[in-house]
Design a protein around this motif. Structure first.
Motif, short mmCIF file in Angstrom:
data_model
loop_
_atom_site.label_atom_id
_atom_site.label_comp_id
_atom_site.label_asym_id
_atom_site.label_seq_id
_atom_site.Cartn_x
_atom_site.Cartn_y
_atom_site.Cartn_z
N LEU A 184 -8.01 13.61 -9.24
CA LEU A 184 -7.10 13.94 -10.35
C LEU A 184 -7.82 13.79 -11.69
N ASP A 185 -8.65 12.76 -11.82
CA ASP A 185 -9.40 12.58 -13.07
C ASP A 185 -10.31 13.79 -13.32
N LEU A 186 -10.97 14.26 -12.27
CA LEU A 186 -11.85 15.42 -12.41
C LEU A 186 -11.07 16.67 -12.77
N ILE A 187 -9.87 16.81 -12.19
CA ILE A 187 -9.01 17.96 -12.55
C ILE A 187 -8.66 17.91 -14.03
N ASP A 188 -8.27 16.72 -14.50
CA ASP A 188 -7.95 16.55 -15.92
C ASP A 188 -9.14 16.93 -16.80
N GLN A 189 -10.32 16.48 -16.42
CA GLN A 189 -11.52 16.76 -17.21
C GLN A 189 -11.80 18.25 -17.27
N GLU A 190 -11.68 18.91 -16.14
CA GLU A 190 -11.95 20.36 -16.11
C GLU A 190 -10.98 21.10 -17.02
N LEU A 191 -9.71 20.76 -16.94
CA LEU A 191 -8.70 21.48 -17.72
C LEU A 191 -8.78 21.15 -19.20
N SER A 192 -9.15 19.92 -19.53
CA SER A 192 -9.20 19.54 -20.95
C SER A 192 -10.44 20.08 -21.65
N ARG A 193 -11.54 20.26 -20.94
CA ARG A 193 -12.77 20.75 -21.57
C ARG A 193 -12.73 22.25 -21.84
N GLY A 194 -11.99 22.98 -21.03
CA GLY A 194 -11.88 24.42 -21.26
C GLY A 194 -13.16 25.19 -21.04
N GLU A 195 -14.02 24.69 -20.16
CA GLU A 195 -15.27 25.39 -19.90
C GLU A 195 -15.04 26.59 -18.98
N PRO A 196 -16.03 27.50 -18.88
CA PRO A 196 -15.86 28.67 -18.02
C PRO A 196 -15.50 28.28 -16.59
N ALA A 197 -14.53 29.02 -16.01
CA ALA A 197 -14.09 28.83 -14.62
C ALA A 197 -13.45 27.46 -14.40
N ALA A 198 -12.97 26.82 -15.47
CA ALA A 198 -12.38 25.49 -15.32
C ALA A 198 -11.17 25.51 -14.39
N SER A 199 -10.33 26.54 -14.50
CA SER A 199 -9.14 26.60 -13.64
C SER A 199 -9.52 26.73 -12.18
N LEU A 200 -10.55 27.54 -11.90
CA LEU A 200 -11.00 27.72 -10.52
C LEU A 200 -11.53 26.41 -9.95
N VAL A 201 -12.33 25.71 -10.74
CA VAL A 201 -12.88 24.42 -10.28
C VAL A 201 -11.75 23.43 -10.04
N ALA A 202 -10.79 23.39 -10.97
CA ALA A 202 -9.67 22.45 -10.84
C ALA A 202 -8.86 22.73 -9.58
N GLU A 203 -8.67 24.01 -9.26
CA GLU A 203 -7.90 24.35 -8.07
C GLU A 203 -8.64 23.96 -6.80
N HIS A 204 -9.95 24.08 -6.79
CA HIS A 204 -10.72 23.62 -5.63
C HIS A 204 -10.64 22.09 -5.52
N LEU A 205 -10.66 21.41 -6.65
CA LEU A 205 -10.53 19.96 -6.63
C LEU A 205 -9.17 19.54 -6.09
N ALA A 206 -8.15 20.34 -6.37
CA ALA A 206 -6.81 20.03 -5.86
C ALA A 206 -6.79 20.10 -4.33
N VAL A 207 -7.52 21.05 -3.74
CA VAL A 207 -7.61 21.11 -2.28
C VAL A 207 -8.31 19.86 -1.75
N VAL A 208 -9.34 19.41 -2.46
CA VAL A 208 -10.01 18.16 -2.09
C VAL A 208 -8.99 17.02 -2.12
N MET A 209 -8.16 16.99 -3.14
CA MET A 209 -7.13 15.96 -3.23
C MET A 209 -6.18 16.03 -2.05
N LEU A 210 -5.80 17.26 -1.64
CA LEU A 210 -4.91 17.41 -0.49
C LEU A 210 -5.53 16.79 0.77
N VAL A 211 -6.80 17.04 0.99
CA VAL A 211 -7.48 16.45 2.15
C VAL A 211 -7.41 14.93 2.10
#
Length: 318
Positions: A148-175
């Motif tokens: 969740l911390d990594l998701i927050d960082q990705e979304l707050s930084r606004g770097e390229p493909a941040a949403s895509l990375v955050a969504e992959h991290l969410a699947v990691v969280m699900l596991v």
């Protein structure tokens, strides 16, 4: 292969991050039954979760997260005395990806949903309880917080493909959530998912998933699990609800069905890839498990999306 990873891959697991919720004072929101598997994490403050059909309220503290694995209406509220209002209008007024309820900002929830392929209900969702709650103090819950911390960082930084990375991290969280749930409450899972909590059964499941086309025998699987045939057969049936070779048949058919859905591979090639020596052998097993012949399954018109694959309601922080 890891059975959990296998099933999540087969189901084409995807995450979709959604509007966050900031709330304060006395407040309560009533949500319609969600579509797909909802998740929320309390990043700040505390509140109560109430799900139709589940007795009592579930207190949510900072660092807690939960999954809603059933399409049931639910309520988030500050306290039992707060009167719920429909969440739809509240989330329709969201600004900058954040909806607000009550007065203040003591509470902050982030979340999203997971969508799956059409077989998710039978293969995964029916194996879970309606609510999977992971308290912040649970053993190994730090792994969920880290995701969740990594998701927050990705979304707050606004770097390229941040949403895509955050969504992959969410699947990691699900596991991680599923792992923690199995470690903490193995009795609330069923079928193959429950089998992962038994080290003997898990060893046999891993062997089957590693090489599903192999002509396994119970004796060979027992050697993989370092137990007798009778011990494996008994523990597998108790945990999974079917014998190891019956499970293997069902898993092979799931793999064959995916190939039939996705491409034009000949039935003979599909049969060999999942461990059947002929088209007719696959056809007999396929019809027994799926209720129709492989050719009929392949020729079916495109089906409507299952409830687990429909777009989420706008009225949801998850």
């Amino acid at each position: 292969m890891d059975p959990l990873a296998d099933v999540l891959t087969l189901l084409e697991t995807r995450s979709h991050l959604s509007t966050s919720l900031v709330a304060g004072g006395r407040w309560a929101l009533r949500f319609e039954a969600p579509q797909g598997v909802k998740f929320n994490a309390v990043r700040r403050g505390s509140c109560l979760l109430e799900v139709d059909g589940v007795d009592g309220s579930i207190p949510l503290e900072e660092g807690d997260c939960y999954l809603l694995a059933r399409p049931r209406p639910f309520v988030l509220r500050s306290d039992p005395a707060a009167t719920p209002v429909d969440a739809g209008p509240v989330f329709a007024r969201a600004d900058g990806g954040v909806a607000r309820a009550g007065r203040g900002d003591e509470v902050f929830l982030v979340g999203g949903r997971f969508s799956f392929g059409a077989r998710a209900q039978e293969l995964l969702l029916d194996r879970l309880p309606p609510v999977v709650h992971v308290p912040a103090g649970s053993p190994h819950a730090e792994t969920v917080r880290s995701a969740l911390d990594l998701i927050d960082q990705e979304l707050s930084r606004g770097e390229p493909a941040a949403s895509l990375v955050a969504e992959h991290l969410a699947v990691v969280m699900l596991v991680h959530v599923l792992r923690l749930h199995l470690a903490r409450d193995p009795h609330t899972a069923s079928g193959w998912l429950a089998g992962l909590s038994d080290p003997v059964v898990a060893a046999a499941l891993t062997a089957l998933h590693r090489d599903p086309a192999r002509p396994w025998t119970v004796a060979e699987l027992a050697r993989e699990a370092a137990v007798s045939r009778s011990t494996l057969a008994t523990r597998f049936k108790v945990a999974v609800g079917q014998g190891p070779l019956e499970y293997l048949t069902h898993w092979r058919i799931e793999l064959a069905a995916r190939q039939l859905r996705e491409g034009s591979t000949t039935l003979a090639v599909v049969a060999r890839s999942v461990g059947y020596g002929s088209e007719s052998a696959l056809s007999v097993a396929f019809k027994r498990v799926m209720g129709m012949a492989p050719g009929d399954y392949r020729r079916r018109p495109a089906r409507q999306a299952s409830p687990s694959a429909v777009s989420p309601s706008a009225a949801s922080p998850s």
